[in-house]
Design a protein around this motif. Structure first.
Motif, mmCIF file in Angstrom:
data_model
loop_
_atom_site.group_PDB
_atom_site.id
_atom_site.type_symbol
_atom_site.label_atom_id
_atom_site.label_comp_id
_atom_site.label_asym_id
_atom_site.label_seq_id
_atom_site.Cartn_x
_atom_site.Cartn_y
_atom_site.Cartn_z
ATOM 1 N N LEU A 86 -4.755 73.295 -1.131
ATOM 2 C CA LEU A 86 -4.042 73.159 -0.047
ATOM 3 C C LEU A 86 -2.743 73.830 -0.058
ATOM 4 C CD1 LEU A 86 -4.680 69.258 0.961
ATOM 5 C CD2 LEU A 86 -5.496 71.456 2.276
ATOM 6 N N THR A 87 -2.032 74.150 -1.083
ATOM 7 C CA THR A 87 -0.828 74.525 -1.252
ATOM 8 C C THR A 87 -0.981 76.137 -1.130
ATOM 9 O OG1 THR A 87 0.182 72.630 -2.525
ATOM 10 C CG2 THR A 87 1.306 74.961 -2.808
ATOM 11 N N GLU A 88 -2.120 76.649 -1.754
ATOM 12 C CA GLU A 88 -2.448 78.040 -1.809
ATOM 13 C C GLU A 88 -2.797 78.351 -0.234
ATOM 14 O OE1 GLU A 88 -5.728 78.503 -4.400
ATOM 15 O OE2 GLU A 88 -4.592 79.354 -5.676
ATOM 16 N N ILE A 89 -3.602 77.460 0.454
ATOM 17 C CA ILE A 89 -3.867 77.803 1.679
ATOM 18 C C ILE A 89 -2.733 77.847 2.615
ATOM 19 C CG2 ILE A 89 -5.018 76.870 3.893
ATOM 20 C CD1 ILE A 89 -7.182 75.645 1.897
ATOM 21 N N ARG A 113 -1.765 79.636 16.981
ATOM 22 C CA ARG A 113 -2.992 79.231 16.206
ATOM 23 C C ARG A 113 -2.611 78.896 14.779
ATOM 24 N NH1 ARG A 113 -6.948 80.807 13.011
ATOM 25 N NH2 ARG A 113 -6.290 82.904 12.925
ATOM 26 N N LEU A 114 -1.879 80.061 14.313
ATOM 27 C CA LEU A 114 -1.198 80.122 12.895
ATOM 28 C C LEU A 114 -0.470 78.873 12.435
ATOM 29 C CD1 LEU A 114 -0.850 83.869 12.188
ATOM 30 C CD2 LEU A 114 -2.546 82.176 11.189
ATOM 31 N N LYS A 115 0.478 78.765 13.579
ATOM 32 C CA LYS A 115 1.482 77.665 13.239
ATOM 33 C C LYS A 115 0.974 76.336 13.281
ATOM 34 C CE LYS A 115 5.667 80.204 15.270
ATOM 35 N NZ LYS A 115 6.571 80.198 16.400
ATOM 36 N N ARG A 116 0.090 75.984 14.070
ATOM 37 C CA ARG A 116 -0.808 74.809 14.012
ATOM 38 C C ARG A 116 -1.632 74.565 12.851
ATOM 39 N NH1 ARG A 116 -2.708 75.030 20.344
ATOM 40 N NH2 ARG A 116 -1.097 74.106 21.365
ATOM 41 N N LEU A 141 0.908 73.620 10.193
ATOM 42 C CA LEU A 141 1.094 72.312 10.259
ATOM 43 C C LEU A 141 0.127 71.372 9.779
ATOM 44 C CD1 LEU A 141 3.446 70.528 11.272
ATOM 45 C CD2 LEU A 141 2.586 70.281 13.540
ATOM 46 N N ARG A 142 -1.165 71.428 10.114
ATOM 47 C CA ARG A 142 -2.174 70.655 9.827
ATOM 48 C C ARG A 142 -2.243 70.630 8.244
ATOM 49 N NH1 ARG A 142 -6.593 73.327 12.584
ATOM 50 N NH2 ARG A 142 -5.594 73.602 14.648
ATOM 51 N N VAL A 143 -2.290 71.773 7.452
ATOM 52 C CA VAL A 143 -2.356 71.716 6.208
ATOM 53 C C VAL A 143 -1.095 71.109 5.513
ATOM 54 C CG1 VAL A 143 -2.343 73.132 3.955
ATOM 55 C CG2 VAL A 143 -3.591 73.892 6.142
ATOM 56 N N ASP A 181 0.371 68.605 6.828
ATOM 57 C CA ASP A 181 0.415 67.090 6.954
ATOM 58 C C ASP A 181 -0.705 66.667 5.836
ATOM 59 O OD1 ASP A 181 1.989 67.076 9.100
ATOM 60 O OD2 ASP A 181 0.558 67.206 10.633
ATOM 61 N N LEU A 182 -1.767 67.533 5.819
ATOM 62 C CA LEU A 182 -2.816 67.140 4.720
ATOM 63 C C LEU A 182 -1.879 66.884 3.233
ATOM 64 C CD1 LEU A 182 -5.827 68.994 5.433
ATOM 65 C CD2 LEU A 182 -5.633 66.624 5.813
ATOM 66 N N ILE A 183 -1.066 67.978 2.783
ATOM 67 C CA ILE A 183 -0.233 67.976 1.609
ATOM 68 C C ILE A 183 0.492 66.594 1.704
ATOM 69 C CG2 ILE A 183 1.326 69.059 0.514
ATOM 70 C CD1 ILE A 183 0.359 71.692 1.427
ATOM 71 N N HIS A 184 1.198 66.381 2.546
ATOM 72 C CA HIS A 184 2.119 65.314 2.581
ATOM 73 C C HIS A 184 1.208 63.825 2.554
ATOM 74 C CE1 HIS A 184 6.109 66.817 2.768
ATOM 75 N NE2 HIS A 184 5.524 68.037 3.421
ATOM 76 N N ARG A 185 -0.060 63.762 3.057
ATOM 77 C CA ARG A 185 -0.771 62.606 2.660
ATOM 78 C C ARG A 185 -1.048 62.452 1.577
ATOM 79 N NH1 ARG A 185 -5.016 63.364 7.171
ATOM 80 N NH2 ARG A 185 -3.664 64.079 8.835
ATOM 81 N N ILE A 186 -1.400 63.579 0.771
ATOM 82 C CA ILE A 186 -1.918 63.422 -0.556
ATOM 83 C C ILE A 186 -0.977 63.232 -1.620
ATOM 84 C CG2 ILE A 186 -2.981 64.945 -2.542
ATOM 85 C CD1 ILE A 186 -4.606 66.459 -0.413
ATOM 86 N N LEU A 187 0.386 63.842 -1.401
ATOM 87 C CA LEU A 187 1.469 63.668 -2.232
ATOM 88 C C LEU A 187 1.738 62.302 -2.767
ATOM 89 C CD1 LEU A 187 4.144 66.180 -1.183
ATOM 90 C CD2 LEU A 187 2.922 66.219 -3.254
ATOM 91 N N PRO A 188 1.793 61.236 -2.019
ATOM 92 C CA PRO A 188 1.974 59.692 -2.423
ATOM 93 C C PRO A 188 0.864 59.358 -3.531
ATOM 94 C CG PRO A 188 2.522 59.646 -0.204
ATOM 95 C CD PRO A 188 1.778 61.261 -0.573
ATOM 96 N N SER A 189 -0.171 60.020 -3.266
ATOM 97 C CA SER A 189 -1.265 59.366 -4.042
ATOM 98 C C SER A 189 -1.333 60.165 -5.366
ATOM 99 C CB SER A 189 -2.725 59.535 -3.468
ATOM 100 O OG SER A 189 -3.024 60.756 -3.096
ATOM 101 N N ALA A 190 -1.077 61.430 -5.397
ATOM 102 C CA ALA A 190 -0.981 62.433 -6.634
ATOM 103 C C ALA A 190 0.009 61.833 -7.419
ATOM 104 C CB ALA A 190 -0.654 63.889 -6.092
ATOM 105 N N SER A 191 0.987 61.399 -6.961
ATOM 106 C CA SER A 191 2.272 61.037 -7.777
ATOM 107 C C SER A 191 1.948 59.654 -8.661
ATOM 108 C CB SER A 191 3.514 60.873 -7.110
ATOM 109 O OG SER A 191 3.523 59.855 -6.083
ATOM 110 N N ARG A 192 1.007 58.822 -7.995
ATOM 111 C CA ARG A 192 0.694 57.725 -8.610
ATOM 112 C C ARG A 192 -0.395 57.796 -9.774
ATOM 113 N NH1 ARG A 192 -1.684 54.852 -4.188
ATOM 114 N NH2 ARG A 192 -0.796 56.104 -2.759
#
Length: 58
Positions: free
Chosen positions: A9-12, A36-39, A42-44, A46-57
């Protein structure tokens, strides 16, 4: 710890950002493409921020 999904996701996110900068630098940028690119970016993000808390655990 960075999971494989988080890394991908970071690469994308970086690729979208690169395309966004290239489009913005054009003499007459396509505003629909910029939107389109900005949206997408932003979606990516949001996905990164959803994953971050679980990745740190992990």
């Amino acid at each position: 710890m960075m999971t494989a999904r988080l890394f991908k996701l970071t690469e994308i996110h970086q690729r979208i950002d690169e395309k966004l900068r290239r489009e913005a630098k054009r003499p007459r940028p396509d505003t629909l493409e910029l939107t389109r690119l900005k949206r997408m970016k932003l979606r990516v993000k949001d996905l990164i921020h959803r994953i971050l808390p679980s990745a740190s655990r992990a």
